[in-house]
Design a protein around this motif. Structure first.
Motif, PDB file in Angstrom:
ATOM      1  N   GLU A 101       1.974   1.756  -3.478  1.00 32.67           N
ATOM      2  CA  GLU A 101       0.888   2.304  -4.303  1.00 32.67           C
ATOM      3  C   GLU A 101       0.765   3.816  -4.110  1.00 32.67           C
ATOM      4  O   GLU A 101       0.568   4.548  -5.075  1.00 32.67           O
ATOM      5  CB  GLU A 101      -0.443   1.646  -3.937  1.00 32.67           C
ATOM      6  CG  GLU A 101      -0.595   0.233  -4.419  1.00 32.67           C
ATOM      7  CD  GLU A 101      -1.889  -0.408  -3.920  1.00 32.67           C
ATOM      8  OE1 GLU A 101      -2.836   0.325  -3.578  1.00 32.67           O
ATOM      9  OE2 GLU A 101      -1.931  -1.645  -3.883  1.00 32.67           O
ATOM     10  N   ILE A 102       0.878   4.257  -2.856  1.00 34.60           N
ATOM     11  CA  ILE A 102       0.796   5.689  -2.570  1.00 34.60           C
ATOM     12  C   ILE A 102       1.946   6.415  -3.262  1.00 34.60           C
ATOM     13  O   ILE A 102       1.739   7.442  -3.917  1.00 34.60           O
ATOM     14  CB  ILE A 102       0.801   5.952  -1.051  1.00 34.60           C
ATOM     15  CG1 ILE A 102      -0.479   5.419  -0.414  1.00 34.60           C
ATOM     16  CG2 ILE A 102       0.962   7.446  -0.763  1.00 34.60           C
ATOM     17  CD1 ILE A 102      -0.440   5.355   1.104  1.00 34.60           C
ATOM     18  N   CYS A 103       3.146   5.888  -3.137  1.00 33.16           N
ATOM     19  CA  CYS A 103       4.313   6.515  -3.780  1.00 33.16           C
ATOM     20  C   CYS A 103       4.164   6.518  -5.295  1.00 33.16           C
ATOM     21  O   CYS A 103       4.456   7.517  -5.945  1.00 33.16           O
ATOM     22  CB  CYS A 103       5.594   5.784  -3.394  1.00 33.16           C
ATOM     23  SG  CYS A 103       6.113   6.049  -1.697  1.00 33.16           S
ATOM     24  N   GLU A 128       0.826  -1.210   0.000  1.00 33.21           N
ATOM     25  CA  GLU A 128       0.000   0.000   0.000  1.00 33.21           C
ATOM     26  C   GLU A 128       0.860   1.259   0.000  1.00 33.21           C
ATOM     27  O   GLU A 128       0.554   2.232  -0.687  1.00 33.21           O
ATOM     28  CB  GLU A 128      -0.946   0.009   1.197  1.00 33.21           C
ATOM     29  CG  GLU A 128      -1.896   1.167   1.104  1.00 33.21           C
ATOM     30  CD  GLU A 128      -3.077   1.067   2.030  1.00 33.21           C
ATOM     31  OE1 GLU A 128      -3.622   2.130   2.356  1.00 33.21           O
ATOM     32  OE2 GLU A 128      -3.450  -0.048   2.417  1.00 33.21           O
ATOM     33  N   LEU A 129       1.942   1.255   0.762  1.00 32.41           N
ATOM     34  CA  LEU A 129       2.862   2.392   0.737  1.00 32.41           C
ATOM     35  C   LEU A 129       3.428   2.588  -0.666  1.00 32.41           C
ATOM     36  O   LEU A 129       3.545   3.724  -1.146  1.00 32.41           O
ATOM     37  CB  LEU A 129       3.994   2.197   1.743  1.00 32.41           C
ATOM     38  CG  LEU A 129       3.628   2.426   3.195  1.00 32.41           C
ATOM     39  CD1 LEU A 129       4.701   1.852   4.114  1.00 32.41           C
ATOM     40  CD2 LEU A 129       3.437   3.912   3.466  1.00 32.41           C
ATOM     41  N   SER A 173       1.421   6.446  -7.088  1.00 33.50           N
ATOM     42  CA  SER A 173       0.379   7.360  -7.548  1.00 33.50           C
ATOM     43  C   SER A 173       0.858   8.804  -7.482  1.00 33.50           C
ATOM     44  O   SER A 173       0.510   9.624  -8.324  1.00 33.50           O
ATOM     45  CB  SER A 173      -0.908   7.195  -6.738  1.00 33.50           C
ATOM     46  OG  SER A 173      -0.740   7.643  -5.415  1.00 33.50           O
ATOM     47  N   GLU A 174       1.691   9.124  -6.496  1.00 28.57           N
ATOM     48  CA  GLU A 174       2.259  10.466  -6.393  1.00 28.57           C
ATOM     49  C   GLU A 174       3.316  10.692  -7.474  1.00 28.57           C
ATOM     50  O   GLU A 174       3.484  11.792  -7.965  1.00 28.57           O
ATOM     51  CB  GLU A 174       2.869  10.685  -5.011  1.00 28.57           C
ATOM     52  CG  GLU A 174       1.850  10.823  -3.908  1.00 28.57           C
ATOM     53  CD  GLU A 174       1.022  12.079  -4.032  1.00 28.57           C
ATOM     54  OE1 GLU A 174       1.607  13.172  -4.097  1.00 28.57           O
ATOM     55  OE2 GLU A 174      -0.206  11.962  -4.077  1.00 28.57           O
ATOM     56  N   MET A 224       1.940   9.407   4.736  1.00 27.23           N
ATOM     57  CA  MET A 224       1.885   9.441   3.280  1.00 27.23           C
ATOM     58  C   MET A 224       0.460   9.744   2.797  1.00 27.23           C
ATOM     59  O   MET A 224       0.285  10.487   1.828  1.00 27.23           O
ATOM     60  CB  MET A 224       2.372   8.117   2.689  1.00 27.23           C
ATOM     61  CG  MET A 224       3.830   7.805   2.981  1.00 27.23           C
ATOM     62  SD  MET A 224       4.981   9.013   2.316  1.00 27.23           S
ATOM     63  CE  MET A 224       4.764   8.747   0.575  1.00 27.23           C
ATOM     64  N   VAL A 225      -0.537   9.202   3.466  1.00 33.25           N
ATOM     65  CA  VAL A 225      -1.928   9.491   3.100  1.00 33.25           C
ATOM     66  C   VAL A 225      -2.214  10.974   3.326  1.00 33.25           C
ATOM     67  O   VAL A 225      -2.844  11.629   2.498  1.00 33.25           O
ATOM     68  CB  VAL A 225      -2.903   8.591   3.893  1.00 33.25           C
ATOM     69  CG1 VAL A 225      -4.340   9.072   3.757  1.00 33.25           C
ATOM     70  CG2 VAL A 225      -2.783   7.139   3.423  1.00 33.25           C
ATOM     71  N   LYS A 235      -0.539  12.936   0.598  1.00 30.25           N
ATOM     72  CA  LYS A 235      -1.291  12.770  -0.656  1.00 30.25           C
ATOM     73  C   LYS A 235      -2.543  13.642  -0.653  1.00 30.25           C
ATOM     74  O   LYS A 235      -2.917  14.202  -1.678  1.00 30.25           O
ATOM     75  CB  LYS A 235      -1.651  11.300  -0.844  1.00 30.25           C
ATOM     76  CG  LYS A 235      -2.316  11.012  -2.154  1.00 30.25           C
ATOM     77  CD  LYS A 235      -2.568   9.517  -2.310  1.00 30.25           C
ATOM     78  CE  LYS A 235      -3.244   9.237  -3.628  1.00 30.25           C
ATOM     79  NZ  LYS A 235      -3.504   7.829  -3.807  1.00 30.25           N
ATOM     80  N   ARG A 293       2.470   5.161   6.770  1.00 26.96           N
ATOM     81  CA  ARG A 293       1.311   5.103   5.879  1.00 26.96           C
ATOM     82  C   ARG A 293       0.385   6.286   6.141  1.00 26.96           C
ATOM     83  O   ARG A 293      -0.053   6.956   5.205  1.00 26.96           O
ATOM     84  CB  ARG A 293       0.560   3.793   6.089  1.00 26.96           C
ATOM     85  CG  ARG A 293      -0.670   3.663   5.220  1.00 26.96           C
ATOM     86  CD  ARG A 293      -1.585   2.557   5.751  1.00 26.96           C
ATOM     87  NE  ARG A 293      -2.817   2.496   5.011  1.00 26.96           N
ATOM     88  CZ  ARG A 293      -3.876   3.247   5.244  1.00 26.96           C
ATOM     89  NH1 ARG A 293      -3.859   4.149   6.191  1.00 26.96           N
ATOM     90  NH2 ARG A 293      -4.975   3.116   4.518  1.00 26.96           N
ATOM     91  N   TYR A 341       9.370  10.439  -3.917  1.00 25.72           N
ATOM     92  CA  TYR A 341       9.786   9.942  -2.606  1.00 25.72           C
ATOM     93  C   TYR A 341      10.905   8.905  -2.739  1.00 25.72           C
ATOM     94  O   TYR A 341      10.727   7.739  -2.407  1.00 25.72           O
ATOM     95  CB  TYR A 341       8.595   9.331  -1.869  1.00 25.72           C
ATOM     96  CG  TYR A 341       7.441  10.277  -1.708  1.00 25.72           C
ATOM     97  CD1 TYR A 341       7.531  11.369  -0.851  1.00 25.72           C
ATOM     98  CD2 TYR A 341       6.262  10.083  -2.411  1.00 25.72           C
ATOM     99  CE1 TYR A 341       6.476  12.251  -0.693  1.00 25.72           C
ATOM    100  CE2 TYR A 341       5.191  10.959  -2.261  1.00 25.72           C
ATOM    101  CZ  TYR A 341       5.309  12.040  -1.392  1.00 25.72           C
ATOM    102  OH  TYR A 341       4.262  12.892  -1.244  1.00 25.72           O
TER     103      TYR A 341
END
Length: 100
Positions: A35-37, A32-33, A39-40, A87-88, A91, A84, A48
């Motif tokens: 995925e966040i990176c 999930e981390l 998408s950014e 990061m959320v 975002k 997490r 990142y």
């Protein structure tokens, strides 16, 4: 159910989890981390690079992490969940509210 609540519930009693389940929990948080990176980073350059490096290191260490004693494993998972949450927040544009 929010993934954060799910992860916290799963990790709440590390003594009840075997090594395989611990590894799955860490892997899901790291995925999930990532995925966040990702998408950014879709806006262009890698936003990142330090987090990407950290995630690679954690992936390479999942077996060792999952075999850690209960207290150490719980601390690692808590830190990953805090990362997490940070990061959320970043975002969502709430970067000033983080504790890291």
């Amino acid at each position: 159910m929010d993934r954060l609540v799910y992860f916290k519930r799963m990790a709440s009693d590390p003594a009840a989890l075997d090594t395989v389940v611990r590894g799955i929990i860490v892997r899901k948080i790291v995925d999930e981390l990532q995925e966040i990176c990702d998408s950014e980073a879709s806006c262009g350059a890698d936003r990142y690079p330090a987090v990407d490096g950290l995630l690679r290191t954690i992936r390479a260490s999942i077996i060792s992490i999952s075999k850690a004693d209960d207290r150490c494993w719980q601390k690692i998972v808590d830190e990953l969940l805090q990362l997490r949450a940070t990061m959320v927040d970043l975002k969502a544009g709430h970067g000033g509210k983080t504790s890291h």
